[in-house]
Design a protein around this motif. Sequence first.
Motif, PDB file in Angstrom:
ATOM      1  N   TYR A  75      38.935  39.318  59.603  1.00 52.86           N
ATOM      2  CA  TYR A  75      39.753  38.454  58.751  1.00 52.86           C
ATOM      3  C   TYR A  75      40.992  39.196  58.302  1.00 52.86           C
ATOM      4  CZ  TYR A  75      41.152  35.094  55.256  1.00 52.86           C
ATOM      5  OH  TYR A  75      41.872  34.173  54.554  1.00 52.86           O
ATOM      6  N   LEU A  76      40.800  40.467  57.940  1.00 56.51           N
ATOM      7  CA  LEU A  76      41.919  41.305  57.514  1.00 56.51           C
ATOM      8  C   LEU A  76      42.970  41.391  58.616  1.00 56.51           C
ATOM      9  CD1 LEU A  76      42.518  42.818  54.969  1.00 56.51           C
ATOM     10  CD2 LEU A  76      41.334  44.785  55.876  1.00 56.51           C
ATOM     11  N   ALA A  77      42.489  41.552  59.832  1.00 53.19           N
ATOM     12  CA  ALA A  77      43.423  41.671  60.955  1.00 53.19           C
ATOM     13  C   ALA A  77      44.123  40.348  61.240  1.00 53.19           C
ATOM     14  CB  ALA A  77      42.668  42.151  62.204  1.00 53.19           C
ATOM     15  N   ALA A  78      43.394  39.245  61.037  1.00 59.51           N
ATOM     16  CA  ALA A  78      43.968  37.942  61.377  1.00 59.51           C
ATOM     17  C   ALA A  78      44.891  37.405  60.294  1.00 59.51           C
ATOM     18  CB  ALA A  78      42.845  36.940  61.643  1.00 59.51           C
ATOM     19  N   HIS A  79      44.674  37.808  59.055  1.00 56.99           N
ATOM     20  CA  HIS A  79      45.482  37.260  57.969  1.00 56.99           C
ATOM     21  C   HIS A  79      46.037  38.347  57.058  1.00 56.99           C
ATOM     22  CE1 HIS A  79      42.535  34.159  59.124  1.00 56.99           C
ATOM     23  NE2 HIS A  79      43.480  33.288  58.855  1.00 56.99           N
ATOM     24  N   PRO A  80      46.768  39.299  57.632  1.00 57.97           N
ATOM     25  CA  PRO A  80      47.225  40.433  56.811  1.00 57.97           C
ATOM     26  C   PRO A  80      48.136  40.011  55.668  1.00 57.97           C
ATOM     27  CG  PRO A  80      48.319  40.434  58.953  1.00 57.97           C
ATOM     28  CD  PRO A  80      47.265  39.379  59.025  1.00 57.97           C
ATOM     29  N   LEU A  81      48.996  39.035  55.929  1.00 57.20           N
ATOM     30  CA  LEU A  81      49.935  38.633  54.881  1.00 57.20           C
ATOM     31  C   LEU A  81      49.217  37.958  53.724  1.00 57.20           C
ATOM     32  CD1 LEU A  81      53.027  37.355  56.885  1.00 57.20           C
ATOM     33  CD2 LEU A  81      52.825  39.416  55.497  1.00 57.20           C
ATOM     34  N   ARG A  82      48.232  37.136  54.060  1.00 51.80           N
ATOM     35  CA  ARG A  82      47.500  36.430  53.008  1.00 51.80           C
ATOM     36  C   ARG A  82      46.780  37.424  52.102  1.00 51.80           C
ATOM     37  NH1 ARG A  82      44.821  32.231  50.702  1.00 51.80           N
ATOM     38  NH2 ARG A  82      42.561  32.065  50.932  1.00 51.80           N
ATOM     39  N   VAL A  83      46.120  38.388  52.754  1.00 54.51           N
ATOM     40  CA  VAL A  83      45.391  39.388  51.969  1.00 54.51           C
ATOM     41  C   VAL A  83      46.357  40.220  51.140  1.00 54.51           C
ATOM     42  CG1 VAL A  83      43.864  41.378  52.066  1.00 54.51           C
ATOM     43  CG2 VAL A  83      43.541  39.492  53.668  1.00 54.51           C
ATOM     44  N   ALA A  84      47.483  40.584  51.761  1.00 51.48           N
ATOM     45  CA  ALA A  84      48.467  41.373  51.026  1.00 51.48           C
ATOM     46  C   ALA A  84      49.004  40.594  49.835  1.00 51.48           C
ATOM     47  CB  ALA A  84      49.608  41.773  51.962  1.00 51.48           C
ATOM     48  N   GLY A  85      49.254  39.298  50.053  1.00 49.65           N
ATOM     49  CA  GLY A  85      49.745  38.467  48.957  1.00 49.65           C
ATOM     50  C   GLY A  85      48.748  38.390  47.814  1.00 49.65           C
ATOM     51  N   LEU A  86      47.473  38.204  48.174  1.00 41.80           N
ATOM     52  CA  LEU A  86      46.439  38.147  47.143  1.00 41.80           C
ATOM     53  C   LEU A  86      46.303  39.479  46.437  1.00 41.80           C
ATOM     54  CD1 LEU A  86      43.741  36.076  49.038  1.00 41.80           C
ATOM     55  CD2 LEU A  86      44.999  35.360  47.021  1.00 41.80           C
ATOM     56  N   ALA A  87      46.450  40.570  47.214  1.00 39.66           N
ATOM     57  CA  ALA A  87      46.369  41.893  46.602  1.00 39.66           C
ATOM     58  C   ALA A  87      47.510  42.093  45.611  1.00 39.66           C
ATOM     59  CB  ALA A  87      46.393  42.974  47.680  1.00 39.66           C
ATOM     60  N   ALA A  88      48.691  41.609  45.982  1.00 41.69           N
ATOM     61  CA  ALA A  88      49.833  41.720  45.077  1.00 41.69           C
ATOM     62  C   ALA A  88      49.582  40.924  43.795  1.00 41.69           C
ATOM     63  CB  ALA A  88      51.103  41.232  45.771  1.00 41.69           C
ATOM     64  N   ASP A  89      49.050  39.706  43.949  1.00 38.96           N
ATOM     65  CA  ASP A  89      48.697  38.904  42.768  1.00 38.96           C
ATOM     66  C   ASP A  89      47.686  39.640  41.904  1.00 38.96           C
ATOM     67  OD1 ASP A  89      48.745  35.614  44.374  1.00 38.96           O
ATOM     68  OD2 ASP A  89      50.325  36.850  43.488  1.00 38.96           O
ATOM     69  N   HIS A  90      46.711  40.232  42.576  1.00 35.94           N
ATOM     70  CA  HIS A  90      45.638  40.948  41.889  1.00 35.94           C
ATOM     71  C   HIS A  90      46.222  42.079  41.055  1.00 35.94           C
ATOM     72  CE1 HIS A  90      41.193  41.493  41.930  1.00 35.94           C
ATOM     73  NE2 HIS A  90      41.497  42.718  41.538  1.00 35.94           N
ATOM     74  N   LEU A  91      47.109  42.846  41.693  1.00 38.59           N
ATOM     75  CA  LEU A  91      47.732  43.980  41.022  1.00 38.59           C
ATOM     76  C   LEU A  91      48.572  43.503  39.836  1.00 38.59           C
ATOM     77  CD1 LEU A  91      47.797  46.999  41.365  1.00 38.59           C
ATOM     78  CD2 LEU A  91      49.873  46.752  42.721  1.00 38.59           C
ATOM     79  N   GLU A  92      49.281  42.405  40.036  1.00 34.86           N
ATOM     80  CA  GLU A  92      50.118  41.876  38.966  1.00 34.86           C
ATOM     81  C   GLU A  92      49.265  41.456  37.776  1.00 34.86           C
ATOM     82  OE1 GLU A  92      52.600  38.739  40.298  1.00 34.86           O
ATOM     83  OE2 GLU A  92      53.592  38.490  38.368  1.00 34.86           O
ATOM     84  N   LEU A  93      48.176  40.787  38.060  1.00 37.32           N
ATOM     85  CA  LEU A  93      47.255  40.368  36.997  1.00 37.32           C
ATOM     86  C   LEU A  93      46.759  41.576  36.212  1.00 37.32           C
ATOM     87  CD1 LEU A  93      45.248  38.386  35.571  1.00 37.32           C
ATOM     88  CD2 LEU A  93      43.723  38.742  37.497  1.00 37.32           C
ATOM     89  N   VAL A  94      46.310  42.593  36.929  1.00 38.29           N
ATOM     90  CA  VAL A  94      45.766  43.780  36.269  1.00 38.29           C
ATOM     91  C   VAL A  94      46.849  44.502  35.483  1.00 38.29           C
ATOM     92  CG1 VAL A  94      44.781  46.063  36.674  1.00 38.29           C
ATOM     93  CG2 VAL A  94      43.869  44.099  37.887  1.00 38.29           C
ATOM     94  N   ALA A  95      48.049  44.594  36.072  1.00 38.37           N
ATOM     95  CA  ALA A  95      49.134  45.299  35.387  1.00 38.37           C
ATOM     96  C   ALA A  95      49.505  44.606  34.072  1.00 38.37           C
ATOM     97  CB  ALA A  95      50.351  45.385  36.309  1.00 38.37           C
ATOM     98  N   LEU A  96      49.656  43.282  34.140  1.00 33.82           N
ATOM     99  CA  LEU A  96      49.997  42.543  32.927  1.00 33.82           C
ATOM    100  C   LEU A  96      48.909  42.705  31.872  1.00 33.82           C
ATOM    101  CD1 LEU A  96      51.515  39.237  34.340  1.00 33.82           C
ATOM    102  CD2 LEU A  96      52.690  40.973  33.008  1.00 33.82           C
TER     103      LEU A  96
END
Lengths: 291, 265, 208
Positions: free
Chosen positions: C3-24
């Motif tokens: 899944y990671l290989a097939a949807h790298p952008l989606r996972v990266a986007g979710l990871a960015a959201d995740h990081l933003e949530l935690v940072a805030l």
Amino acid sequence: MNFTRARALELIAAAPLLGGCAFDPSAVRVGSKNFTESFVIAEIYAQALERAGMRVERLFNLGSTQIAIAAMQRGNIDCYPEYTGTALIDVLHLAPISDPRKAYAVVAGLFAQHYGIVWLNPSPMNDSQALATTRAVAASKHLATLSDVARAAPHLRLATIQEFLARPDGLPGLQRFYGGFAFREIRTYDIALKYRALLEGKADIASAFSTDGAIAIDQLVILRDDRHFWSAYNVAPVVRKAILDARPQIARVLNAISSAITDRAAQTMNAAVENAQQDPADVAATFLRRE
Amino acid sequence: MNPSTIRFERATVRYPGSNRNAIEEISFECGGGELVVLLGPSGCGKSTLLRAVNRLVPLDDGHIFVDDNNVSDVDAVELRRGIGYVIQAVGLFAHMTVAQNIAIVPTLLGWDRRTIAARVDELLDLVGLDPATYRNRHPRQLSGGEAQRIGVARAIAARPRALLMDEPFGAVDAIVRTALQRELIRIVGELKTTTLFVTHDVDEAFRLADRIVVLRGGRIEQIAVPEELFERPETGYVRDLVHAGDDVYRRYFLHGRELLRGRLQ
Amino acid sequence: MSYLAAHPLRVAGLAADHLELVALALIAALALALPLGLFAARRARLAPWVLGTLGAIYTIPSLALLAVLVRWLGLGFAPIFVALVVYAQFMLARNVVAGITGVDPAQVDAARGLGMSPSQILMRVEFPQALPVLIGGVRIAAIAMIAIATLGGYVGGVGLGVLIFNGLTLHQSQMIVAGSLAASLLAIAVDAVLRLAERLTREPAGGR
């Protein structure tokens, strides 16, 4: 100073909290319930809206119908796919209606009146509840209809989900309508695992939905609702009136694709997600490309 | 600039929740740049008395005046910036350089950078340390003796007219201590600062003091110049403390004093 | 992995959201924990009560707290944000207390005696020396929050939890693996960055 800046950021971060919405207040928030079909259809709605140029936020995986309705009323979500039968029985607590058009008319009218929720055009797809079993069990215990199961229940083990035991059109309704249905053993499973119990021989009957992908793939048998207990279950986009008034193009977009979701399409998509392990987003995208 | 006068009038500090007093009815006056030693055993109240002058300890009764200002009435922070403070543990700020440590009070007072830099070098010289070598060192790179020299430099950086020292040389070995005592006499002679110096070491008291205040149980036993403690001890405690009447001790204490000062010639 | 290989952008986007949530959430949590920790650090007798209470709150199962918060705040960003802020308090406040009380009392006494005001002592002596411990607390809190934030997927929130919970519902293990792996990598990366920050603040300012 450090503290003032941090406090300011805190207030900024807290602003979404006050609005009760997620990051983007201008987005349409599409919800889904916590089973495959709901995911897929909700994803279809979401992508259709995005293709029409709107920003969409997804609040999928909501735990139950009650949670979804509550979320709608609080304005946490703007729309989600709902079934006429579920709305009729579970939400409005009325008797099941087998006629799809009548069922739709009743729920649409009452939802608009009481909840400020508008029902857009229903899909042809009818995902009614069902009981399923394996071909082997059907053969050995001579089960073809629900009446057969009602009688044979004391020798049968049921695998089901919690909602089925609680909802009026679930087991309680069956017991009242058909009589019998006193199962020897009832075990609840996570919605995704109950078929496995059936296939592994840990249960004889499983509660099901007629568009479950597993039915096609695993060659399960649906037991016929010979006395027409179950209601029609057509899916339609339900939308908060407030956002529909603000953005009427939502109705146009969703109505257009709603009419394309047939039984066949639903089963195929469900199978693609459940068995072929495809991402619902991909499955929905494929569907939309074809339309 | 004139050295401060410090006047105690019936100064009293109570132990919380007890009717015993840490210091009781302390009255005396000092000034004119003299070095007054507060001498006594542990628990006699000498540190409390010292810390009452810069209001680190509040008085429960009586008054203390620094240059005729009641210390309880003036702003505590301003009061302390005008009085030097040296403690046994030194308390150099570990995250700052030596120069930044020494410069702390002038920085708080808003001196300009160049004046501060010049003053830092001047003070390092004064305490016997090469500015180029020590300016940018960190406290953890210093020996005990070096650290305390810098502690003293820090205390007098803003040219206070009074100086409070709480057993400053207690944590170093005897050899270093003697060197520091000699330095102190030299420095105090050059500055115009009235100094209160707390110690339990009789030897040290005799080496450094212009006058000695002997304390016991929170009260003053006797205030006198060193020689007089030998000639006319007023209480049995004082007599035993200085071994009055014992000529050997007398010569030892006073000889040590002369030795320290004589070497300066 | 697939899944990671097939949807790298989606996972990266979710990871960015995740990081933003935690940072805030971390920023908001710090804004609360710093004064709270300071309050406790200054009052030796109250400190165990404050920290004990926060510790007790920390033991509340996150799902239970989240359920309560959803009732008050609805679904989405808000409940998971508040939950993270609440859980972070214990770790952050505890390290504020440890950092401040760990400062050499002789330095604080000298600072007072030399004429620093309480706020000057805090900003010039205590805070700079407490910083490494503080950052250590932030690091520990951030790691825990990255994990707890995955529950956001359960309440219609954002981040990698969406992948995990969707994967559970759709019983697609690839999604679950992708979400969990990404969360772990995020935690490792954040840990490395903050360890570096911790080490840098321990180093002396200026040279020989």
